[in-house]
Write an enzyme that holds these catalytic residues in place. Structure first.
Site, PDB file in Angstrom:
ATOM      1  CB  SER A 658       5.552   0.495  -3.486  1.00  0.00           C
ATOM      2  OG  SER A 658       4.964   1.734  -3.835  1.00  0.00           O
ATOM      3  CE  LYS A 701       1.593   0.468  -6.138  1.00  0.00           C
ATOM      4  NZ  LYS A 701       2.776   0.111  -5.328  1.00  0.00           N
TER       5      LYS A 701
END
EC number: 3.4.21.53
Length: 800
Positions: A658, A701
């Site tokens: 990611s 996040k």
């Protein structure tokens, strides 16, 4: 320039107006399960198939209601099915170490046990009565008198024969012997030596003759004794049969439809008739003094006489309705298969068929057995035992000591019992894959897989069912009602659990935890209904209990122990985003990523990999970056590049791709010498064509970087870049949504690396012209220029 997301796109709100009720008191409880149509169809079909091998494996994450549904649905079907048979173990007269298994229709097993107990007591009474009666004694006396007379006659004959040859017959406890007679007197052994040799020789000669003739008479006497004993036994058998025959016949008539039971009762009758003396002989008086000193020399209890005629009922369905459903959470070998217990008598282990104890599979026989995969795989020998029952379709009670090779005492080998059990195993997909890989017959044993999903569509039907699920919780736990606002907050939390705006979680145990705690908070406030505020407080307090580690990291970020910039610009430095999963709690954690580039041939070096802190997926992401750089810049000349990328202050390892787009931005910044905005954090996977791909944990996040910026003071320019394909996965907290609404924080969806370049570095990425060149005042142009320079320097170095 990428367009930022609107605040309305950051979560899928739910409002009380979406429901027609004010509290859950106005709706009915949910029946069944939500959002598992595929799994339910598979499971229900598996239940209906009664052929061999159609056992069911229910796969899926914990908390999705697998066990509850399996139990309720199976019990509902089982209630309509016939009750299976009772099973008993009885003494095996032919081979006592192998007890026999007898089966009976429902309730007859207990009846048979009682009938046999009554029969034995009745036999004992009748036998004692008839053998102590005057008539039996008279018949016995007549038989004995007749044989005594014949024996006396033979003994007389022997005495006469001995007298003819000057011998006298002496009878003692040790037997019969002959004494020589001289001058009318019997000669003792010590007198024999004093006789003349001629007399001795005569005695020796006569002795041989006497011994030969006496041997023939003794054979007649022994034959007479045998005949006497046989006639007495026949008399006993006849009298005993007269006493018990009609009682045994009555029991046999009651169970005339069961051939094996009739055979067993016949064997009981013959054994009783062979051992009549055990029933009527008076107990011998024992030496009380010796018995008190040595109890083991005392007599066995009276019940030992009739022990082998007892019945050990191990499966009793006398009170059952429908087929059995057995659920086990402790499937040890002995719990599953049953066991043979032992007694310790003065250091020796003893056992008998009455100490056979049935197991869970005996109880489930003819019905259903529900077990957790993790439980049965963690118990020694348990899976092998269940597997053997499924394969052989019989329950064979081998001793667990035999299985472990630790037999230290004589064991019984009970006759196996035919098994007809549908096994329902519940577990994760991990255990399903393990069993499929390591047991080649697993797929043959479990032909039905009911796969439970961790999420379901967020549509009106499922939203309404979730409201009814909350009502079922209220009804079961007898709690106060929940208002519509509380239901909406639970729905939003359910979407947050799966991080999808258009999905709801099916892990209802997690929702039930929130409901339980919310009720407690409401009670503490003396509220009459549970409201949205109670739900929000529950979620907040639950997070507070679990976020110690997050707070410690936050303190280090505040104190700049962990270095992260949230303002300004830097070359070759970018803010990446990761998710730290603590098991029951996950949170976003910003981290600094740096890149350095210089002339060389080593390509991109992943410092995490070199330090063995990088996982395979992260290494793959770095290789993809290599592919993108080669595709984009190395069509006409080779890359003469050395690059090192690093997650700064990372000491615990990292995995996942990611951050691959984040690392690529950082490398391009280092090559172009264009600074990257530090008020933006980046997440997203990139492919070799520069397209940004979806990643996981996007909600956590974003919130992780938002929390850091909030602590340092929101500037109005801060935000996060995410893959555009993750836009529907956002289920952000109201606080973040409000900041976006007020223009204090920004979320940018990115589809291609070029969009991110312009947003982060303030210059366009640049497109190739017809000659294959990029515009000079573009990031790609600057990068190409630097790479050409590196190539030139590398060539010059080689020439030198």
């Amino acid at each position: 320039m990428a367009q930022e997301l609107k605040y309305s796109q950051l979560k899928n709100g739910c409002f009380p107006e979406d429901f027609s009720f004010r509290t859950t008191g106005e709706i009915s409880p949910l029946e069944g399960i939500i959002g598992q149509e595929r799994a339910v169809r598979a499971f229900d079909f598996g239940l209906m198939v009664k052929m061999k091998g159609y056992n069911i494996y229910m796969a899926g994450p914990s908390g999705t209601g697998k066990t509850t549904y399996a139990r309720t649905s199976t019990e509902k079907l089982a209630a309509t099915e016939p009750v299976p048979r009772d099973w008993c173990y009885v003494y095996n007269f032919q081979n006592p170490r192998n007890p026999l298994a007898l089966r009976f229709e429902k309730g007859l097993g207990r009846q048979f046990k009682e009938d046999m107990s009554e029969l034995v007591q009745l036999l004992k009474t009748e036998i004692q009565k008839v053998f102590r009666a005057e008539d039996y004694e008279k018949q016995k006396s007549n038989v004995m008198r007749s044989f005594d007379e014949k024996r006396s006659s033979l003994m007389e004959e022997m005495s006469k024969m001995a007298a003819e040859y000057s011998f006298q017959v002496k009878t003692t406890n040790s037997g019969i012997y002959f004494m020589p007679v001289v001058d009318g007197n019997a000669i003792a052994e010590e007198e024999y030596d004093a006789l003349d040799e001629a007399v001795k020789n005569e005695i020796e000669k006569n002795s041989q003759i006497v011994q030969e003739k006496a041997g023939a008479i003794m054979r007649d006497i022994r034959e007479l004794d045998k005949a006497s004993k046989k006639e007495l036994e026949q008399l006993e058998y006849k009298v005993g049969m007269f006493a018990i025959g009609h009682h045994i016949s009555a029991v046999q008539e009651k169970y005339q439809d069961c051939k094996r039971v009739i055979e067993y009762i016949n064997e009981v009758r013959e054994d009783v008739l062979e051992n009549l003396s055990q029933f009527y002989e008076d107990e011998e008086e024992s030496d009380e003094g010796l018995s008190s000193l040595l109890p083991m020399l005392g007599k066995k209890p009276a019940e030992d006489v009739t022990l082998k005629y007892k019945v050990n009922l191990i499966v009793d369905h006398s009170k059952s309705e429908g087929a059995p459903v057995v659920v086990s959470f402790n499937p040890t070998y002995s719990n599953l298969m049953g066991e043979v217990e032992y007694d310790s008598e003065f250091g020796n282990l003893t056992t008998d068929f009455m100490k056979i104890k049935g197991g869970l599979l005996h109880k489930a026989n003819g019905g259903y057995f529900i077990v957790q995969a993790q439980d049965i795989l963690s118990m020694p020998q348990a899976w092998e035992a269940l597997r053997r029952v499924i394969k052989t379709k019989e329950i064979n009670m081998d001793s667990s000591r035999d299985q472990l090779g630790a037999t230290v005492a004589p064991t019984l080998k009970p006759e196996p019992i035919p098994a007809d059990i549908k096994v329902i195993m519940i577990g994760s997909n991990y255990y399903y894959e393990v069993l499929s890989e390591y047991d080649e017959e697993f797929d043959k044993f479990f032909k039905i897989k009911a796969d439970f999903d961790y999420e379901m569509p967020r549509n009106n039907e499922n939203m309404w069912k979730l409201a009814r699920f909350i009502k079922r919780f209220v009804a079961q736990e007898k709690t106060m009602e929940f208002d519509a606002g509380a239901v909406c907050t639970i729905l939003e939390y359910s979407s947050r659990l799966v991080e999808r705006q258009n999905k709801l979680s099916t892990r209802f145990n997690q929702l039930a935890e929130i409901l339980c705690e919310a009720v407690t908070w409401a009670k503490m406030e003396s509220a009459k209904v549970v409201t949205a505020e109670h739900i929000r407080k529950t979620i907040y307090e639950k997070e507070q209990r679990l976020k110690l580690y997050e707070e410690k990291l936050g303190e280090m970020l505040d104190e700049h122990v962990i270095m992260i910039d949230t303002e300004g610009s830097q070359v070759g430095q970018i803010n990446g985003l990761a998710v730290l999963d603590m098991g029951s709690y996950a949170f976003g954690n910003p981290s600094r990523i740096t890149a350095t580039t210089y002339v060389g041939k080593s390509g991109i070096i992943n410092i995490e990999k070199e330090a063995r802190l990088s996982g395979q997926t992260h290494d793959k992401g770095v290789q993809i970056i290599n592919g993108f750089l080669g595709q984009t810049y190395a069509q006409e000349f080779p890359l003469s590049l050395s690059c090192r990328i690093c997650f700064e202050q990372n000491y615990n390892g990292i995995d996942g791709d990611s951050a691959s787009s984040t690392e690529l931005y950082c490398i391009l910044s280092s090559l172009s010498q264009m600074p990257i905005r530090q008020d933006l954090a980046v997440t997203g996977s990139v492919n070799q064509r520069g397209e940004i791909q979806a990643i996981g944990g996007v909600t956590h996040k974003i919130e992780g970087f938002y929390d850091l910026c909030k602590k340092r003071g929101l500037t109005g320019s801060q935000g996060v870049m995410i893959p555009a394909s993750n836009s529907k996965d956002l289920v952000l907290k109201d606080e973040v949504v409000e900041s976006v609404k007020n223009g204090e924080f920004h979320i940018y969806p990115i589809s291609h690396i070029e969009e991110g370049i312009e947003l982060l570095m303030g210059l366009p990425a640049g497109k190739k012209d017809g000659n294959g060149n990029y515009p000079e005042n573009s990031i790609n142009g600057l990068v190409m220029k630097k790479l050409k320079r590196f190539h030139h320097l590398a060539q010059c170095s080689e020439k030198e």
